[in-house]
Motif scaffolding. Structure first.
Motif, mmCIF file in Angstrom:
data_model
loop_
_atom_site.group_PDB
_atom_site.id
_atom_site.type_symbol
_atom_site.label_atom_id
_atom_site.label_comp_id
_atom_site.label_asym_id
_atom_site.label_seq_id
_atom_site.Cartn_x
_atom_site.Cartn_y
_atom_site.Cartn_z
ATOM 1 N N ARG A 25 -17.214 46.295 49.690
ATOM 2 C CA ARG A 25 -16.339 46.882 48.483
ATOM 3 C C ARG A 25 -16.126 45.866 47.559
ATOM 4 N N GLU A 29 -16.364 46.926 43.557
ATOM 5 C CA GLU A 29 -15.130 47.046 42.674
ATOM 6 C C GLU A 29 -15.465 46.145 41.507
ATOM 7 N N ALA A 87 -17.051 64.564 48.483
ATOM 8 C CA ALA A 87 -16.945 63.844 46.820
ATOM 9 C C ALA A 87 -17.960 64.561 46.187
ATOM 10 N N ASP A 115 -6.576 57.473 46.926
ATOM 11 C CA ASP A 115 -7.240 56.452 47.974
ATOM 12 C C ASP A 115 -6.176 55.252 48.226
ATOM 13 N N ASP A 118 -4.308 53.536 45.609
ATOM 14 C CA ASP A 118 -4.966 53.635 44.326
ATOM 15 C C ASP A 118 -5.307 55.060 44.132
ATOM 16 N N THR A 119 -5.708 55.199 42.752
ATOM 17 C CA THR A 119 -6.510 56.483 42.419
ATOM 18 C C THR A 119 -7.907 56.191 41.992
ATOM 19 N N LEU A 120 -8.752 56.866 42.638
ATOM 20 C CA LEU A 120 -10.190 56.352 42.568
ATOM 21 C C LEU A 120 -10.799 57.486 41.706
ATOM 22 N N ARG A 140 -11.246 52.025 40.648
ATOM 23 C CA ARG A 140 -9.825 52.518 40.948
ATOM 24 C C ARG A 140 -8.898 51.638 40.329
#
Length: 250
Positions: A25, A29, A87, A115, A118-120, A140
């Motif tokens: 991750r 990110e 997705a 998510d 958050d918004t992904l 995100r």
């Protein structure tokens, strides 16, 4: 902040699997390749532990190690991520609607899903006419400072997290301020971000439904504050979101 990711104090994962996932991750990110020290800091892992796990991830093809010793997501993980059915199906159905919205506005168009806090961003369409912004596909941002995130929060019965990070001077971090903004979002049918995630950048987003009562996704248009006519763009975004909702419900 890089690539729309806000640094948070990490909780050190306990299991080997959780530690490997934390490293993946962190690689995904961050903007660009990361050093061992940066990944250890982002995950809270000791450097020797991070180094050992990264070696395994490199051998599996999930992470790549450059000649400079820095790490980034590997091609094998990218291929694996593209196979996530829910997705992928949502994105594939949405792409024609996103394309029409980009042609109509000339600005950045996003498809996002909730998510956690958050918004992904599942998809992003942009071009030479669009205002440069920090978001990217797979990136995100905290939900409370984005138009898509506000759409999700406005339909979530749970109160937002008390401790809200401030990304710009205009970020709404007081619970009362945010609650009033979310009430306006519900009333008008779309969310608005006025330079709350990035100075000079604003956005409009509308909810997308499938068979659930809460949004499964949101569509947004993001661009320069001076260029974005909120009412006009808001009407276009809402029309695109309704059309996508009908396609998903068919």
């Amino acid at each position: 902040m890089t690539d729309g990711q806000v640094p948070r104090v990490p909780q050190v994962p306990k299991s080997v699997l959780a530690r490997g996932a934390a490293l993946l991750r962190a690689c995904g990110e961050a903007e660009g390749a990361q050093s061992l020290a940066e990944l250890a800091l982002r995950t809270g892992l000791p450097k020797p532990t991070a180094h050992r796990l990264l070696g395994e991830l490199v051998r599996l093809g999930l992470v790549e190690r450059g000649t400079d010793g820095r790490y980034r997501i590997g091609l094998a993980l990218f291929v694996l991520g593209q196979s996530a059915p829910s997705a992928r199906e949502l994105r594939d159905i949405a792409l024609p609607f996103l394309g029409d919205l980009y042609e109509a506005t000339g600005e950045n168009v996003h498809l996002a899903v909730p998510d956690g806090p958050d918004t992904l961003f599942l998809a992003k369409l942009t071009g030479r006419r669009a205002t440069p912004i920090v978001s990217r596909t797979g990136g995100r941002l905290p939900a409370h400072c984005t138009a898509t995130g506000k759409v999700f929060l406005a339909h979530d019965p749970r109160p937002p997290c008390v401790s809200l990070p401030r990304l710009t001077p205009r970020t709404l971090v007081l619970p009362g301020q945010l609650a009033r903004d979310l009430a306006r979002t519900r009333a008008r049918g779309f969310g608005v971000n006025l330079e709350e995630a990035e100075i000079g950048i604003s956005a409009v987003a509308a909810p997308v439904y499938a068979h659930e009562r809460r949004p499964v996704a949101a569509i947004s248009v993001t661009g320069g504050t001076r260029r974005l006519d909120m009412e006009r763009v808001g009407a276009r975004v809402c029309a695109a979101a309704r059309a996508l909702t009908r396609a998903l419900s068919a």
